[in-house]
Design a protein around this motif. Structure first.
Motif, mmCIF file in Angstrom:
data_model
loop_
_atom_site.group_PDB
_atom_site.id
_atom_site.type_symbol
_atom_site.label_atom_id
_atom_site.label_comp_id
_atom_site.label_asym_id
_atom_site.label_seq_id
_atom_site.Cartn_x
_atom_site.Cartn_y
_atom_site.Cartn_z
ATOM 1 N N PRO A 1 -0.178 -0.135 -51.812
ATOM 2 C CA PRO A 1 -0.982 -1.259 -52.279
ATOM 3 C C PRO A 1 -2.398 -1.283 -51.715
ATOM 4 O O PRO A 1 -3.282 -1.853 -52.333
ATOM 5 C CB PRO A 1 -0.192 -2.480 -51.792
ATOM 6 N N PHE A 2 -2.612 -0.668 -50.556
ATOM 7 C CA PHE A 2 -3.965 -0.634 -50.005
ATOM 8 C C PHE A 2 -4.698 0.575 -50.601
ATOM 9 O O PHE A 2 -4.130 1.311 -51.424
ATOM 10 C CB PHE A 2 -3.896 -0.611 -48.467
ATOM 11 N N CYS A 3 -5.936 0.809 -50.199
ATOM 12 C CA CYS A 3 -6.703 1.914 -50.809
ATOM 13 C C CYS A 3 -6.014 3.253 -50.591
ATOM 14 O O CYS A 3 -6.071 4.137 -51.451
ATOM 15 C CB CYS A 3 -8.101 1.973 -50.211
ATOM 16 N N PHE A 4 -5.412 3.427 -49.428
ATOM 17 C CA PHE A 4 -4.765 4.699 -49.087
ATOM 18 C C PHE A 4 -3.374 4.411 -48.528
ATOM 19 O O PHE A 4 -3.095 4.663 -47.366
ATOM 20 C CB PHE A 4 -5.621 5.502 -48.094
ATOM 21 N N GLY A 5 -2.523 3.848 -49.380
ATOM 22 C CA GLY A 5 -1.123 3.742 -49.003
ATOM 23 C C GLY A 5 -0.696 2.403 -48.460
ATOM 24 O O GLY A 5 -1.282 1.358 -48.773
ATOM 25 N N LEU B 1 -9.634 1.951 -42.621
ATOM 26 C CA LEU B 1 -11.098 1.833 -42.635
ATOM 27 C C LEU B 1 -11.633 1.667 -44.060
ATOM 28 O O LEU B 1 -12.629 0.961 -44.273
ATOM 29 C CB LEU B 1 -11.682 3.097 -41.987
ATOM 30 N N ALA B 2 -10.972 2.282 -45.024
ATOM 31 C CA ALA B 2 -11.415 2.158 -46.420
ATOM 32 C C ALA B 2 -11.345 0.702 -46.885
ATOM 33 O O ALA B 2 -12.292 0.191 -47.505
ATOM 34 C CB ALA B 2 -10.553 3.045 -47.318
ATOM 35 N N ASP B 3 -10.248 0.040 -46.585
ATOM 36 C CA ASP B 3 -10.087 -1.358 -47.002
ATOM 37 C C ASP B 3 -11.068 -2.277 -46.271
ATOM 38 O O ASP B 3 -11.555 -3.255 -46.838
ATOM 39 C CB ASP B 3 -8.649 -1.807 -46.732
ATOM 40 N N LEU B 4 -11.359 -1.942 -45.012
ATOM 41 C CA LEU B 4 -12.317 -2.744 -44.238
ATOM 42 C C LEU B 4 -13.711 -2.706 -44.867
ATOM 43 O O LEU B 4 -14.492 -3.642 -44.697
ATOM 44 C CB LEU B 4 -12.415 -2.222 -42.793
ATOM 45 N N CYS B 5 -14.005 -1.610 -45.544
ATOM 46 C CA CYS B 5 -15.298 -1.511 -46.242
ATOM 47 C C CYS B 5 -15.208 -2.103 -47.641
ATOM 48 O O CYS B 5 -16.165 -2.698 -48.143
ATOM 49 C CB CYS B 5 -15.744 -0.055 -46.304
ATOM 50 N N LEU B 6 -14.070 -1.916 -48.284
ATOM 51 C CA LEU B 6 -13.931 -2.377 -49.672
ATOM 52 C C LEU B 6 -14.057 -3.892 -49.810
ATOM 53 O O LEU B 6 -14.784 -4.390 -50.682
ATOM 54 C CB LEU B 6 -12.573 -1.932 -50.241
ATOM 55 N N VAL B 7 -13.338 -4.625 -48.974
ATOM 56 C CA VAL B 7 -13.273 -6.079 -49.165
ATOM 57 C C VAL B 7 -14.659 -6.732 -49.058
ATOM 58 O O VAL B 7 -15.038 -7.519 -49.940
ATOM 59 C CB VAL B 7 -12.220 -6.700 -48.210
ATOM 60 N N PRO B 8 -15.446 -6.414 -48.032
ATOM 61 C CA PRO B 8 -16.806 -6.988 -48.011
ATOM 62 C C PRO B 8 -17.670 -6.532 -49.188
ATOM 63 O O PRO B 8 -18.510 -7.294 -49.679
ATOM 64 C CB PRO B 8 -17.373 -6.481 -46.675
ATOM 65 N N GLN B 9 -17.473 -5.304 -49.651
ATOM 66 C CA GLN B 9 -18.298 -4.833 -50.764
ATOM 67 C C GLN B 9 -17.926 -5.552 -52.059
ATOM 68 O O GLN B 9 -18.809 -5.835 -52.890
ATOM 69 C CB GLN B 9 -18.194 -3.317 -50.920
ATOM 70 N N ALA C 1 -5.945 -3.407 -54.154
ATOM 71 C CA ALA C 1 -6.086 -3.216 -52.701
ATOM 72 C C ALA C 1 -6.683 -4.466 -52.064
ATOM 73 O O ALA C 1 -6.238 -4.919 -51.003
ATOM 74 C CB ALA C 1 -6.965 -1.992 -52.413
ATOM 75 N N GLU C 2 -7.679 -5.036 -52.732
ATOM 76 C CA GLU C 2 -8.286 -6.264 -52.203
ATOM 77 C C GLU C 2 -7.239 -7.385 -52.099
ATOM 78 O O GLU C 2 -7.187 -8.105 -51.099
ATOM 79 C CB GLU C 2 -9.433 -6.699 -53.118
ATOM 80 N N ALA C 3 -6.408 -7.522 -53.141
ATOM 81 C CA ALA C 3 -5.394 -8.585 -53.120
ATOM 82 C C ALA C 3 -4.416 -8.370 -51.973
ATOM 83 O O ALA C 3 -4.031 -9.332 -51.281
ATOM 84 C CB ALA C 3 -4.656 -8.628 -54.459
ATOM 85 N N ALA C 4 -4.038 -7.111 -51.752
ATOM 86 C CA ALA C 4 -3.133 -6.814 -50.629
ATOM 87 C C ALA C 4 -3.792 -7.180 -49.307
ATOM 88 O O ALA C 4 -3.154 -7.723 -48.395
ATOM 89 C CB ALA C 4 -2.740 -5.338 -50.652
ATOM 90 N N CYS C 5 -5.071 -6.895 -49.192
ATOM 91 C CA CYS C 5 -5.798 -7.212 -47.955
ATOM 92 C C CYS C 5 -5.896 -8.712 -47.734
ATOM 93 O O CYS C 5 -5.622 -9.215 -46.630
ATOM 94 C CB CYS C 5 -7.209 -6.627 -48.008
ATOM 95 N N LEU C 6 -6.311 -9.422 -48.780
ATOM 96 C CA LEU C 6 -6.600 -10.846 -48.588
ATOM 97 C C LEU C 6 -5.337 -11.666 -48.338
ATOM 98 O O LEU C 6 -5.421 -12.812 -47.892
ATOM 99 C CB LEU C 6 -7.402 -11.387 -49.772
ATOM 100 N N ALA C 7 -4.169 -11.055 -48.575
ATOM 101 C CA ALA C 7 -2.917 -11.723 -48.207
ATOM 102 C C ALA C 7 -2.676 -11.675 -46.700
ATOM 103 O O ALA C 7 -1.782 -12.363 -46.195
ATOM 104 C CB ALA C 7 -1.753 -11.061 -48.949
ATOM 105 N N LEU C 8 -3.456 -10.871 -46.000
ATOM 106 C CA LEU C 8 -3.291 -10.760 -44.539
ATOM 107 C C LEU C 8 -4.274 -11.694 -43.833
ATOM 108 O O LEU C 8 -5.475 -11.697 -44.156
ATOM 109 C CB LEU C 8 -3.571 -9.325 -44.088
ATOM 110 N N PRO C 9 -3.798 -12.457 -42.842
ATOM 111 C CA PRO C 9 -4.727 -13.356 -42.118
ATOM 112 C C PRO C 9 -5.924 -12.619 -41.502
ATOM 113 O O PRO C 9 -7.016 -13.182 -41.438
ATOM 114 C CB PRO C 9 -3.833 -13.974 -41.035
ATOM 115 N N ALA C 10 -5.735 -11.377 -41.070
ATOM 116 C CA ALA C 10 -6.841 -10.646 -40.433
ATOM 117 C C ALA C 10 -8.029 -10.515 -41.376
ATOM 118 O O ALA C 10 -9.198 -10.555 -40.941
ATOM 119 C CB ALA C 10 -6.372 -9.253 -39.991
#
Lengths: 208, 208
Positions: free
Chosen positions: A149-153, A158-166, A186-195
């Motif tokens: 679900p994330f950019c790479f599995g 690091l890829a997701d850390l750059c993607l979400v702000p972009q 990938a963004e949706a998977a990220c934004l479900a995490l509190p971090a």
């Protein structure tokens, strides 16, 4: 540690996510980019580039450049890892991050848009420049992302850390994202995490 | 391995130096950037960004983004190392490299200058943009470099791999370098090494 940032800086946003994922506490201070506070002499001593973020360490060192800071955090606090173990996959994750940091963000940041305006371009023309740079760059990233679900599995990298702000920036400039389903997933998977959620610009104390 | 490059691409030049320092053999092929060969469909499959370089591995993988490629080479062929061992110094070396790759090169490369010209700017105005971006960015790098003879001490690092191609570009655009003695000293130390000298644009088979 103290992170010097600005709520809407993509680069500072990446580092906030990294700190949160690693469970690291940091004081946060802010330089208001539109007021030029990043060019004050006492900040240029920390970062001669006059950009945020800077990470001030307990031992007196200051680190700059978000990707270098994140690699430092990953090397000194390895869990959870922000890069996969396999060298080829590490290279692919780093390439994705650099495709955003170099070819998108560095070309559409406030400093470059200010240079365009100093050449006589209107705010609308500067916004169009940002829009086109982001749209073209993210289309390449859509092709670079791998299985979710994330950019790479299965874990954020690091890829997701750059993607979400972009993607946050992409919406500011009205970029159409419908043709980028992998990035949006990938963004949706990220934004479900509190971090990630807690690192969002609007949740920072200096948000306007 | 095969490196897909272009003689005057700063990013390909960085990877050539890395291969030489590591003593690695690679075939070299070329995409003529001014003729747009990097946007051909058969190349976009290797690099959706349509940029050089790409490093094609024996196992069929292709790697893109020069800094990601160099980190891969450093991880898989650790000697001589291109990053120091200490995490803080690693972060400083990476920050220097990123200050060039993101805030200088990505903002003054052929693609960005072409975008300026598509907005009605003359070649002279595009050249002025490149000049100013390089001059301002290298002034920050002069402050970031540490003890010599190389950018960060007694051995060449990722920082030097980025510096030397950027100084080559600086001269193309007529940037005055007298106020950057640390950078010039590091460049001189680098160019005394065959690994750097043999990677120079004018020594490549596709040089014009």
């Amino acid at each position: 540690m103290e992170l010097v940032g600005y709520y809407r800086s993509s680069a500072a946003y990446r580092v906030r996510i990294a700190l949160n994922l690693k469970g690291l506490e940091a004081q946060h201070s802010f330089r208001h980019l539109r007021r030029g506070e990043q060019r004050a002499a006492n900040y240029l001593r920390l970062n001669p580039q006059g950009l945020v973020p800077a990470l001030l360490l307990e031992n007196g060192h200051s680190l700059i450049q978000s990707l270098a800071i994140i690699e430092y955090l990953d090397e000194t606090h390895p869990n959870p890892p922000l890069l996969p173990a396999d060298p080829v996959t590490r290279a692919r994750v780093r390439a994705f991050a650099l495709a955003i940091a170099c070819e998108i963000h560095a070309v559409q940041n406030l400093k470059v848009l200010a240079r365009l305006k100093s050449m006589g371009h209107s705010q609308e023309e500067a916004n169009r420049w940002a829009h086109d740079t982001i749209a073209e760059g993210l289309a390449a990233c859509e092709a670079l992302a791998e299985s979710g679900p994330f950019c790479f599995g299965p874990a954020p990298s690091l890829a997701d850390l750059c993607l979400v702000p972009q993607l946050y920036n992409a919406r500011r400039f009205g970029v159409a994202l419908e043709a980028m389903p992998r990035l949006l997933a990938a963004e949706a998977a990220c934004l479900a995490l509190p971090a990630f959620a807690e690192a969002a610009p609007e949740r920072q104390p200096d948000a306007e």
